[in-house]
Design an enzyme around this catalytic site. Structure first.
Site, PDB file in Angstrom:
ATOM      1  N   ASP A 201       7.908   6.562   1.237  1.00 12.80           N
ATOM      2  CA  ASP A 201       6.961   7.670   2.153  1.00 12.80           C
ATOM      3  C   ASP A 201       5.762   7.129   2.250  1.00 12.80           C
ATOM      4  OD1 ASP A 201       7.226   9.253   4.549  1.00 12.80           O
ATOM      5  OD2 ASP A 201       6.569  10.841   3.133  1.00 12.80           O
TER       6      ASP A 201
ATOM      7  N   ASP B  24       3.201  10.019   3.286  1.00 10.36           N
ATOM      8  CA  ASP B  24       2.136  11.300   3.501  1.00 10.36           C
ATOM      9  C   ASP B  24       3.406  12.519   2.324  1.00 10.36           C
ATOM     10  OD1 ASP B  24       0.896  12.015   5.538  1.00 10.36           O
ATOM     11  OD2 ASP B  24       1.802  10.855   5.827  1.00 10.36           O
TER      12      ASP B  24
END
Length: 219
Positions: free
Chosen positions: A10, A12
């Site tokens: 991922d 963020d």
């Protein structure tokens, strides 16, 4: 030998500490239009695609702009913030490089393509990932499995041969629903829900603590 052949990160909350920036920018934008977040807005928007969170702000929060206008306004403000000061998480770039020496890497993010590309360029990570995907490039955002299924497909691997590194509730749910081995790196300010973190096979205190050996042991 480990059956894990690729690691899907991922962005963020894992590589950049952007959740507070997203909240500050979106709350400020909503307030400028005389509206307030709903009680569950922040939690719901973590992991949503651009189209999904912009519709939430326009249709449910009541910002008097179309979803397309909301997305353009907010993404423009986020890009300005990233240009001024990219909030890299300490140890994240080193972790990506370290893990990339052993595994093929991909990125599956809820950020818009324009922000993904800018972050990777600024962080010097453009060459680190074989595949990068935004949830705006698949039918549904997290917690649905679409972006992780698409990442595995583009890598030419079964989801079970991939591990995901996630911080948020919706991200953890998305990766687990897709059938990846799940590594949780809980965010200190926005910790994942108990049911989401329970889906992780490995929980590490910070991204700098994630090792190749731990990923090797996931399967």
């Amino acid at each position: 030998m480990s059956t894990i052949r690729a690691v899907v990160f991922d962005l963020d909350g894992v590589i950049i500490d952007s959740e507070e920036v997203w909240e500050e920018v979106r709350r400020g934008y909503v307030a400028e239009h005389g509206r307030e977040f709903r009680p569950d807005s922040q939690d719901r928007m973590m992991g949503m695609s651009t189209g999904e969170w912009s519709r939430h702000l326009a249709e449910e929060v009541g910002v008097p702009r179309t979803a397309e206008q909301v997305a353009a306004d907010v993404l423009g403000r986020m890009a300005e913030r990233y240009r001024a000061d990219l909030p890299l998480i300490p140890g994240a770039v080193e972790a990506v490089r370290r893990i990339g020496e052993r595994f093929t890497l991909a990125l599956a993010s809820s950020s818009a393509r324009i922000l993904i590309d800018q972050v990777l360029a600024t962080a010097g990570l453009r060459d680190a990932f074989q595949v990068t995907l935004s949830t705006e490039e698949v039918p549904r955002g997290k917690p649905y499995p679409d972006v992780y299924l698409a990442a595995a497909e583009k890598l030419g691997l079964r989801p079970a041969a991939c591990a995901a590194v996630e911080d948020s509730s919706n991200g953890l749910r998305s990766a687990a629903a897709a059938g990846l081995a799940v590594v949780a790196v809980p965010h200190g300010v926005y910790p994942p829900a108990a049911d989401a973190i329970a889906k992780a096979s490995l929980v590490v205190p910070d991204i700098g603590a994630l090792t190749v050996e731990e990923i090797d042991r996931l399967r």
